[in-house]
Design an enzyme around this catalytic site. Structure first.
Site, PDB file in Angstrom:
ATOM      1  CG  PHE A 133      -2.323  -0.632   0.668  1.00  0.00           C
ATOM      2  CD1 PHE A 133      -2.369  -1.962   0.288  1.00  0.00           C
ATOM      3  CD2 PHE A 133      -3.472   0.130   0.532  1.00  0.00           C
ATOM      4  CE1 PHE A 133      -3.534  -2.523  -0.212  1.00  0.00           C
ATOM      5  CE2 PHE A 133      -4.647  -0.417   0.040  1.00  0.00           C
ATOM      6  CZ  PHE A 133      -4.667  -1.749  -0.335  1.00  0.00           C
ATOM      7  CB  CYS A 175     -14.355  -0.140   0.587  1.00  0.00           C
ATOM      8  SG  CYS A 175     -15.386  -1.513   0.056  1.00  0.00           S
TER       9      CYS A 175
HETATM   10  C1  UGA Z   1     -10.528  -2.351   0.568  1.00  0.00           C
HETATM   11  C2  UGA Z   1      -9.637  -2.982   1.646  1.00  0.00           C
HETATM   12  O1  UGA Z   1      -8.327  -3.204   1.127  1.00  0.00           O
HETATM   13  C3  UGA Z   1     -10.228  -4.314   2.116  1.00  0.00           C
HETATM   14  O2  UGA Z   1      -9.434  -4.868   3.156  1.00  0.00           O
HETATM   15  C4  UGA Z   1     -11.644  -4.059   2.620  1.00  0.00           C
HETATM   16  O3  UGA Z   1     -12.271  -5.251   3.045  1.00  0.00           O
HETATM   17  C5  UGA Z   1     -12.478  -3.436   1.509  1.00  0.00           C
HETATM   18  O4  UGA Z   1     -11.863  -2.199   1.079  1.00  0.00           O
HETATM   19  C6  UGA Z   1     -13.844  -3.187   2.050  1.00  0.00           C
HETATM   20  O5  UGA Z   1     -13.971  -2.401   3.002  1.00  0.00           O
HETATM   21  O6  UGA Z   1     -14.791  -3.835   1.609  1.00  0.00           O
HETATM   22  P1  UGA Z   1     -10.848  -2.780  -2.051  1.00  0.00           P
HETATM   23  O7  UGA Z   1     -11.809  -1.635  -2.043  1.00  0.00           O
HETATM   24  O8  UGA Z   1     -11.197  -4.036  -2.769  1.00  0.00           O
HETATM   25  O9  UGA Z   1     -10.504  -3.230  -0.549  1.00  0.00           O
HETATM   26  O10 UGA Z   1      -9.517  -2.213  -2.719  1.00  0.00           O
HETATM   27  P2  UGA Z   1      -7.997  -1.992  -2.294  1.00  0.00           P
HETATM   28  O11 UGA Z   1      -7.186  -3.106  -2.782  1.00  0.00           O
HETATM   29  O12 UGA Z   1      -7.897  -1.628  -0.873  1.00  0.00           O
HETATM   30  O13 UGA Z   1      -7.665  -0.717  -3.193  1.00  0.00           O
HETATM   31  C7  UGA Z   1      -8.344   0.519  -2.964  1.00  0.00           C
HETATM   32  C8  UGA Z   1      -7.808   1.592  -3.857  1.00  0.00           C
HETATM   33  O14 UGA Z   1      -6.511   1.979  -3.443  1.00  0.00           O
HETATM   34  C9  UGA Z   1      -7.686   1.227  -5.330  1.00  0.00           C
HETATM   35  O15 UGA Z   1      -8.177   2.309  -6.100  1.00  0.00           O
HETATM   36  C10 UGA Z   1      -6.202   1.040  -5.538  1.00  0.00           C
HETATM   37  O16 UGA Z   1      -5.791   1.334  -6.856  1.00  0.00           O
HETATM   38  C11 UGA Z   1      -5.650   2.054  -4.568  1.00  0.00           C
HETATM   39  N1  UGA Z   1      -4.272   1.752  -4.110  1.00  0.00           N
HETATM   40  C12 UGA Z   1      -4.003   0.624  -3.420  1.00  0.00           C
HETATM   41  C13 UGA Z   1      -3.261   2.661  -4.357  1.00  0.00           C
HETATM   42  O17 UGA Z   1      -3.475   3.730  -4.979  1.00  0.00           O
HETATM   43  N2  UGA Z   1      -1.993   2.400  -3.905  1.00  0.00           N
HETATM   44  C14 UGA Z   1      -1.708   1.266  -3.216  1.00  0.00           C
HETATM   45  O18 UGA Z   1      -0.532   1.083  -2.834  1.00  0.00           O
HETATM   46  C15 UGA Z   1      -2.734   0.358  -2.975  1.00  0.00           C
END
Ligand code: UGA
Length: 466
Positions: free
Chosen positions: A258, A269
């Site tokens: 992250f 979310c």
């Molecule tokens: C997120 C959480 O990671 C889950 O643990 C949680 O259960 C879920 O929300 C929820 O509350 O239901 P999710 O929404 O599937 O999961 O997506 P993530 O993988 O967390 O990514 C979220 C956003 O952050 C994406 O747009 C991704 O591109 C961005 N991101 C992620 C970054 O810009 N940089 C990073 O290093 C990681």
């Protein structure tokens, strides 16, 4: 055991199929008859790797079915609540109306029972205080107990995260009491195959369990905005945020995950959950405690604006220019476009008068629905043809692995804005591209490093000398 899952959106549908996969008899309910029909026909209403397999297996084994009728749930031993809690239209708080309505409908059909408790298990992300309020209603039925069991699944890994979670969290009314012990034992029986893998299981009060979930998402969002703030510093002083992230991530206390800088976080979310957390803190009179989350949100928003601004800098003027956007989903391996940074930037470029074409391996149908008038193109080569500027905004593997020489042959002008900092600057520069990346200074084109012996590396030898 006989299990019901109420609300078969992303979370609920995966949970229902996963519970059938580990051997339970499951009935999923939704008020959306079309969604119920699609699931009952064995089709996934969203793109999620592995989901359709377990859905079909459950249906074929006769262990999984879907309904719109609450009366069909009456005999279940355990009822999971998987309803959405979107942002309210009139503010930052969470809209709990679906969850509240579902709990009332369930309560109306729950029979009074003696012996082992009938469980109602909340999985939705909710503000602290919700579980206790819902418990006060539903536990009026004899023999019913409510637990809060937040879900931590990520889209794209939803099946694995459900069947092999890092941990299980159970929120109960009062962890020390006998009824709580009985409820915990019953939920343990549901998750027995998961617990048998030594999955940690933590029991705590309702409010604490609710806060675990809100804190987890707030921390993840903060981590992303932190590295994006550093990206802004890198742009100002001529640094490279990917190197900063790699180097600080090697410290175990910080961790490498992250810390991917870029156009920021989106989805159904993280954005709405940090806002609901802010609203909840304010309601409880401790708004300052979570005031920093406003900054987290602002940094995230600023990355989108900066992407549009940088596009303008690269093109001189946006109006009338041909722009191709790679990616519409909020992240790879998903067709979800809710609050997608990629789609938002595409829309802003469109509003600024650019001719925008968006491509994405999975999310184009959802993108067109959300942004009417958007030009979408499924074929990557066709989408690239004639572009004066290309933006990589969702890091699907096919975009990360894009061949810069091949792509240069298609576009009108080899000009790329890498909004996820995933492209290797040198090879793109060598293929003739002007490449700009968020958080990275512009590369200096030049010959690739040769295999000649490297000069003595003082940074490496010095500690040895000391
Ligand atoms: C997120 C959480 O990671 C889950 O643990 C949680 O259960 C879920 O929300 C929820 O509350 O239901 P999710 O929404 O599937 O999961 O997506 P993530 O993988 O967390 O990514 C979220 C956003 O952050 C994406 O747009 C991704 O591109 C961005 N991101 C992620 C970054 O810009 N940089 C990073 O290093 C990681």
């Amino acid at each position: 055991m006989m299990i019901s899952v109420i609300g078969v959106g992303y979370l609920g549908a995966v949970h229902a199929a996963a519970m059938a996969e580990i051997g339970h008899d499951v009935i999923g309910l939704d008020v959306d008859a079309e969604r119920v029909a699609v699931l009952q026909a064995g089709r996934a209403p969203f793109h999620e790797p592995g989901f359709e397999d377990i859905l079909r297996r459950g249906l074929a084994a006769g262990r999984l079915r879907f309904t719109t009728d609450y009366a069909d749930l009456a005999q279940a031993d355990v009822h999971f609540l998987g309803l959405g809690t979107p942002q309210r239209k009139d503010g930052y708080g969470a809209d709990l109306s679906h969850l509240e309505a579902a709990t009332e409908s369930l309560r109306d059909v729950l029979p009074a029972r003696e012996g082992a408790p009938t469980l109602v298990v909340g999985k939705s992300t909710v503000p602290a205080g919700t579980a206790r309020r819902l418990a006060d209603r539903v536990e009026q039925v004899e023999g019913v107990q409510l637990l809060w069991n937040p879900e931590f699944l990520r889209e794209g890994f939803a099946v694995k995260d459900t069947l092999e979670p890092d941990r299980l969290v159970y929120g109960v009314r009062d962890p020390e009491t006998l009824p709580a012990v009985a409820a915990v034992r019953r939920l343990d029986a549901v998750y027995a195959p998961i617990l048998a893998r030594d999955t940690p299981r933590l029991v705590m009060g309702y409010e604490t369990a609710e806060l675990v979930k809100a804190s987890a998402n707030a921390f993840l969002a903060t981590k992303i905005s932190f590295i994006n703030a550093i990206a802004e510093m890198c742009e100002a002083v001529g640094g490279d945020v990917t190197d900063v992230a790699r180097a600080i991530g090697m410290d175990d206390r910080i961790g490498a995950k992250f810390l991917r800088a870029g156009v920021g976080f989106g989805g159904g979310c993280l954005p709405k959950d940090i806002r609901a957390f802010i609203a909840s803190a304010e309601e409880h009179g401790v708004g300052e405690s979570l005031g920093f989350l406003r900054e987290v949100d602002t940094i995230n928003e600023r990355r989108r604006a900066r992407t549009v601004e940088l596009s303008g800098e690269m093109l001189g003027i946006l109006r009338g220019r041909r722009i191709t956007v790679l990616g519409a989903a909020f992240k790879p391996d998903s067709d979800d476009v809710r609050d997608s940074p990629a789609l938002d930037v595409a829309d802003r470029l469109l509003q600024a008068g650019a001719q925008v074409t968006v491509t994405d391996p999975q999310a184009l149908a959802n993108a067109s629905q959300r942004v009417p008038g958007l030009v979408v193109e499924a074929d990557l080569a066709t989408a690239l043809r004639g572009a004066e500027l290309t933006l990589l905004l969702t890091e699907w593997r096919e975009y990360r692995d894009l061949d810069p020489v091949w792509a240069a042959g298609l576009v009108a002008v080899p000009r790329m804005l890498d909004g996820r900092s995933v492209l290797e600057p040198r090879s793109w520069a060598e293929a003739g591209w002007e490449l700009r990346a968020l958080g990275r200074s512009a590369p200096t084109p030049g010959p690739a490093p040769t295999a000649a012996p490297a000069p003595p590396d003082t940074a490496r030898t010095l500690p040895a000398l000391i």
